[in-house]
Each structure stands twice: as C-alpha cells, then as structure tokens.
Scaffold this active site. Structure first.
Site, mmCIF file in Angstrom:
data_model
loop_
_atom_site.group_PDB
_atom_site.id
_atom_site.type_symbol
_atom_site.label_atom_id
_atom_site.label_comp_id
_atom_site.label_asym_id
_atom_site.label_seq_id
_atom_site.Cartn_x
_atom_site.Cartn_y
_atom_site.Cartn_z
ATOM 1 N N HIS A 1 17.524 43.821 58.138
ATOM 2 C CA HIS A 1 16.976 43.786 59.507
ATOM 3 C C HIS A 1 15.772 42.830 59.617
ATOM 4 O O HIS A 1 15.886 41.802 60.236
ATOM 5 C CB HIS A 1 16.620 45.179 60.052
ATOM 6 C CG HIS A 1 17.723 46.178 59.935
ATOM 7 N ND1 HIS A 1 18.962 45.968 60.483
ATOM 8 C CD2 HIS A 1 17.790 47.398 59.307
ATOM 9 C CE1 HIS A 1 19.743 47.001 60.211
ATOM 10 N NE2 HIS A 1 19.046 47.889 59.505
ATOM 11 N N ASP B 1 26.669 47.499 58.907
ATOM 12 C CA ASP B 1 25.714 48.603 58.929
ATOM 13 C C ASP B 1 26.318 49.941 59.397
ATOM 14 O O ASP B 1 26.960 50.630 58.622
ATOM 15 C CB ASP B 1 24.506 48.163 59.786
ATOM 16 C CG ASP B 1 23.312 49.077 59.649
ATOM 17 O OD1 ASP B 1 23.437 50.148 59.040
ATOM 18 O OD2 ASP B 1 22.233 48.741 60.155
ATOM 19 N N HIS C 1 25.954 44.667 54.313
ATOM 20 C CA HIS C 1 25.252 45.943 54.558
ATOM 21 C C HIS C 1 26.166 46.965 55.225
ATOM 22 O O HIS C 1 26.602 46.772 56.361
ATOM 23 C CB HIS C 1 24.017 45.695 55.424
ATOM 24 C CG HIS C 1 23.104 46.867 55.495
ATOM 25 N ND1 HIS C 1 22.406 47.334 54.400
ATOM 26 C CD2 HIS C 1 22.773 47.702 56.514
ATOM 27 C CE1 HIS C 1 21.674 48.379 54.753
ATOM 28 N NE2 HIS C 1 21.878 48.627 56.031
ATOM 29 N N ARG D 1 19.147 58.785 64.812
ATOM 30 C CA ARG D 1 19.073 59.171 63.409
ATOM 31 C C ARG D 1 19.275 60.684 63.254
ATOM 32 O O ARG D 1 19.932 61.131 62.314
ATOM 33 C CB ARG D 1 17.732 58.734 62.803
ATOM 34 C CG ARG D 1 17.741 58.876 61.293
ATOM 35 C CD ARG D 1 16.487 58.298 60.663
ATOM 36 N NE ARG D 1 15.374 59.220 60.722
ATOM 37 C CZ ARG D 1 14.346 59.194 59.870
ATOM 38 N NH1 ARG D 1 14.292 58.285 58.914
ATOM 39 N NH2 ARG D 1 13.360 60.053 59.981
ATOM 40 N N TYR E 1 23.399 56.124 50.093
ATOM 41 C CA TYR E 1 22.331 57.117 49.870
ATOM 42 C C TYR E 1 22.780 58.565 49.990
ATOM 43 O O TYR E 1 21.979 59.483 49.829
ATOM 44 C CB TYR E 1 21.134 56.851 50.785
ATOM 45 C CG TYR E 1 21.407 56.887 52.272
ATOM 46 C CD1 TYR E 1 21.335 58.079 52.989
ATOM 47 C CD2 TYR E 1 21.699 55.721 52.969
ATOM 48 C CE1 TYR E 1 21.541 58.105 54.364
ATOM 49 C CE2 TYR E 1 21.909 55.737 54.335
ATOM 50 C CZ TYR E 1 21.826 56.939 55.026
ATOM 51 O OH TYR E 1 22.040 56.959 56.378
ATOM 52 N N HIS F 1 15.733 48.196 53.435
ATOM 53 C CA HIS F 1 15.549 48.148 54.895
ATOM 54 C C HIS F 1 14.079 47.841 55.178
ATOM 55 O O HIS F 1 13.205 48.459 54.572
ATOM 56 C CB HIS F 1 15.780 49.529 55.521
ATOM 57 C CG HIS F 1 17.183 50.015 55.568
ATOM 58 N ND1 HIS F 1 17.556 51.231 55.057
ATOM 59 C CD2 HIS F 1 18.308 49.489 56.116
ATOM 60 C CE1 HIS F 1 18.840 51.438 55.282
ATOM 61 N NE2 HIS F 1 19.327 50.395 55.908
HETATM 62 C C1 NGQ Z 1 20.256 54.408 57.441
HETATM 63 N N1 NGQ Z 1 20.148 53.007 59.402
HETATM 64 O O1 NGQ Z 1 19.753 54.521 56.323
HETATM 65 O O2 NGQ Z 1 21.422 54.711 57.693
HETATM 66 C C2 NGQ Z 1 19.373 53.871 58.550
HETATM 67 C C3 NGQ Z 1 18.820 55.010 59.364
HETATM 68 C C4 NGQ Z 1 16.538 55.413 58.408
HETATM 69 C C5 NGQ Z 1 19.580 52.000 60.027
HETATM 70 N N2 NGQ Z 1 18.347 51.749 59.752
HETATM 71 C C6 NGQ Z 1 17.931 55.911 58.591
HETATM 72 N N3 NGQ Z 1 20.221 51.250 60.872
HETATM 73 O O3 NGQ Z 1 16.279 54.214 58.561
HETATM 74 O O4 NGQ Z 1 15.688 56.227 58.110
HETATM 75 ZN ZN ZN Z 2 21.150 50.276 56.954
#
Ligand code: NGQ
Ligand code: ZN
Length: 457
Positions: A273, A324, A56, A82, A121, A236
């Site tokens: 996770h 991650d 990941h 975030r 993404y 996720h």
């Molecule tokens: C991500 N990261 O997509 O990078 C996510 C944050 C979200 C983690 N979850 C963004 N660790 O989950 O909306």
């Molecule tokens: Zn992630």
C-alpha cells in the site's frame, strides 16, 4: 528440453515474431531464438506475454468479497470492514481455507496471474489454540497452489500486537499471534517443503509496524535471514491515515520514515500500500530498491486513499500489483485503475507511460512484471533465459483483440478487457489453462460452493 514456437511474443527487448522458446525439465527458459514451427514440439496459438505476478493476497478473504457493501453504523470505514472480516474468519477450518484458496488461485490463473504472494496470517485454530501441526494452515495454502499449479511465494506473517507501543491483541486477533520462537519454528518447519521446489519460494511478512515491535523484529529478522537468506520480506504500511498518526505519536516518525531509519530495507523488501507518504518518504522510497505493492481495487474498496503514482514513477520508483482482499481478480483492472486515478486527479490522459511515451498499457504491464517478480523472489519478470517459464497465450480469436498486434494488444486488454482475453496459461513450462479451462475446475468449484454453503448458512 521442450521447444515451443511463438508466432508473436513480448521479449525483454520488445515484440518479436517466429521465436522458439526452450524450456528445461525444471521449468526454466534456457534459450530463445528465431526459428520455425516445424522445429518445435508445441505451437503456441496466439501472442505470448509474460504471466503477471500477484504480489499480495489474503486468500480466505475471497470468500467474503462483496459481503460488506452495506453501511454498518453511522460511518463505514476500513476499520468497520476489518471487524466484519475478523468475524468472517473466526469460523474457518483448514479445509475451508484450502477450498477457498484453490478456487481463488484457479481464478487468478484464468485472469492471467501466474504466481501469487500469499500474505498468510490465519495460523491457529478458532480460539487461538495452536494446531498440533504448527504449519497446518500454511500447508493448506501449499496444497491449493499444488492443486491449481500457480507459482507460490508463501509469506507467513509475524503478528504479535494489537497496536503501536506493544498493545496486547484483541481476542479476535488470537488466530494470528506468534511469539518470536514459535514463529522461527514455523519457518524452520516450512523450509524443507520449499527447498528445490521450482514453483515455490518462502519469505516472511511482519504484518505491519503496529502488529510487531522493534524488539520482536530484532529477534526474528536475523533468524529469518539465517533460514531463508535473501528471501522476500513484505510489510503493510501507511494504508490508513489513522495508523500514520499513531506511528507519529508512538515514535515521532511517520511509518516509512521509521522503517528507513531503523531497518535499512533493500531489494528484498516489498511495502504493501504505502498510500500515505509525505514527499520526503516518497522520494526515499522511490530512490531505494524497495518495491511498492499496490492493490488499487482493494484500496478503492476500503477507502484507503490514492497512492502518489505519477511522482513516484517519475522519481524512479518500482511497483507490482496485488489483489489483496480479492474484490477483483484481474491484472487489467489493477493496472487500469493506477492510470485512471491519475487521469481523474489531473484531468489529463496517458500519464503513466514513462519518459519514452511508450504505450501506457505496455509500460504499466512491464513495470508491474518487474516489480512483482522482484517482490516474489522470481528474478527478472521478462521472458529470457534463466527465468521460470511463466507465460500467457492471448486469444487471437477474441473480438477485443481484432486487428491488434504488439503494444495495442496490451492496451486493448488493459483498458477495455473486462473478460480476460487469455487463452492458455503456462507456469514453469507446464500448461495449466487450456482454452480458458483448468482440468480440475469442476471439482475445485464444487468444493468451494459446498464450503461457502457451510460457512455462510
Ligand atoms: C489484512 N488488509 O491483514 O487483511 C488487512 C486488514 C489490518 C488490508 N490492510 C487488517 N487491506 O490491516 O489490520
Ligand atoms: Zn493486505
């Protein structure tokens, strides 16, 4: 066919000495047998272990690692992190993403990761405008894997909504968004660059249950199965308690419960996770073929919570590790923290070592190899005929490994090795790291520095 001599090697049934590994022109192991040095073209200069899959990664986040460690507002949380992360990604160009990913993948190789699952993404231009080439950003990730040589499982992310119940995304999420048909076109465009490439696979990742809808999934998943049958699917899930609560409000079910009732996830699925599980969800997950993707250093950094690892393993669950957000690029640190979380909670030692009571380091390493390989579509996660020739040669001169052999090598690396005692790294039978160095490292690092100077100044 190339033959490598290994003085000591971790095979599928344990440690062995004086082995010959045979590798074909496509980089797969074709045979392993007893033999001597003079039968080989290459002699590996230390103990050999399988390379670790990193299941990941959000590559661009490497550029902001360590830059969100001051409290923002009254209370800092995953959600305020975030916001900072969204702010950081707004300015990144395709060139920037390639430069950051190249540096990251280089560091991964040096740390002992031989393949990476890129959960990708960041698809579109700065204001959400689509690039002329819809695969522009994906191709930058492919280029970074090509420059460094790391094995890549590319996971283009399906992201459409800003929250459960098909809430519209925020403007800051504009770079992630696809409609169903646009996403399917992206997969179709990408597929030919994966077909027949021995070090690449293509999968996909619905970002999270809050970023997609049942209707969107019902349009995209059958198309994905048509284009890439049997390929990895990552998602996720249940990382933060707030999203578990919102899911219950939306559907009456907890996220993992919803997934199993609606999508029947199989061994191609990897849930990232899965931190917050009730005991029923935990059992369902452990008894399924699904892999859990654990990222302990990021989960700690973001204040997610602690995955119920001991019960999950006792119930027969499978896991792999990922880095991650890349606050740490170190398989040993990810593995060590899985065990340390349990030691701190239970005030005991050596909790994750299987029924056999085998060395904790060896147990964690082998379990993460198996789960990581399955999640990235790489097969067995063991050095045996038919799998890709991804391995590490540990450094016998490293003081950390003095007078160690067998399992003690893994225990010493995992529990006391902050500098990876990795000498040489091979992916698909090709040597990429030579005595700790990569042939392109100077250029990659210079480019990375310049890129960060531009972004952060
Ligand atoms: C991500 N990261 O997509 O990078 C996510 C944050 C979200 C983690 N979850 C963004 N660790 O989950 O909306
Ligand atoms: Zn992630």
């Amino acid at each position: 066919m190339t033959r490598f001599y290994c003085p000591q090697i971790l095979l599928s049934d344990g440690w062995a000495e004086n082995q010959l590994l045979e590798v074909d022109g496509l980089g797969s192991i074709t045979g392993i047998r007893n033999g001597s040095m003079n039968e080989a073209q290459h002699q590996l200069q230390g103990p050999v272990v399988p390379g670790m899959p990193n299941l990941h990664s959000h590559a661009f986040q490497r550029g902001m690692a360590g830059l969100s460690e001051s409290r923002s507002g009254e209370k800092d949380s995953f959600w305020s992190w975030r916001k900072r992360m969204y702010h950081f990604l707004q300015v990144l160009s395709p060139e920037d993403v390639e430069a950051i990913a190249s540096q990251l993948y280089l560091e991964m190789l040096k740390a002992g990761y031989t393949s990476v699952g890129e959960f990708h993404y960041l698809h579109h231009d700065v204001d959400g405008k689509h690039y002329a080439n819809p695969a522009e950003m994906s191709e930058r990730i492919l280029a970074a894997s090509e420059t460094t040589g790391i094995g890549l499982t590319h996971l283009p992310v399906l992201y459409r909504f800003g929250g459960f119940g098909s809430r519209e995304p925020s403007s800051q999420q504009g770079r992630f968004i696809h409609e169903a048909d646009e996403f399917v076109r992206l997969l179709e465009k990408l597929f030919p660059s994966f077909e027949k490439h021995p070090n690449r696979s293509l999968g996909m990742a619905p970002h999270s249950l809050r970023a997609v809808s049942p209707d969107l999934l019902s349009k995209v998943l059958p198309e994905f199965q048509r284009i890439c049958p049997g390929a990895p699917l990552h998602l996720h899930i249940s990382e933060q308690t707030a999203e578990v609560e919102e899911c219950v409000e939306w559907s009456g079910l907890r996220p993992v419960q919803w997934l199993f009732e609606n999508l029947e996830p199989d061994s191609n699925w990897c849930l990232i996770h899965a931190t917050h599980l009730d005991s029923q969800e935990r059992r369902t997950l452990a008894e399924s073929e699904v892999t859990v993707g654990l990222c302990p250093t990021t989960e700690a950094n973001l204040g997610d919570g602690i995955f119920p690892m001991q019960e999950f393993m006792e119930e027969g669950g499978g896991f792999g590790i990922g880095s991650d957000s890349h606050v740490s690029i170190s398989p040993c640190e990810e593995l060590r923290w899985l065990e340390y979380q349990q030691r701190l909670l239970q005030r005991q030692r050596n909790l994750l070592c299987g029924e056999s009571g085998m060395s904790t380091g060896r147990y964690l390493y082998e379990q993460a190899l198996a789960g990581g390989s399955r999640a990235l579509g790489l097969g067995a996660g063991k050095l045996q005929a038919g799998v890709r020739a991804d391995w590490l040669v540990l450094d016998p001169e490293h003081p950390l490994l003095a007078e160690r052999s067998g399992d003690a090598l893994l225990d010493s690396w995992i529990f006391s090795g902050n500098v990876p005692p990795v000498r040489d790294v091979f992916v698909g039978g090709r040597q990429l790291i030579f005595e700790g160095h990569h042939s392109e490292e100077k250029a990659i690092e210079a480019n990375y520095r310049q890129t960060l100077k531009k972004i952060l100044s």
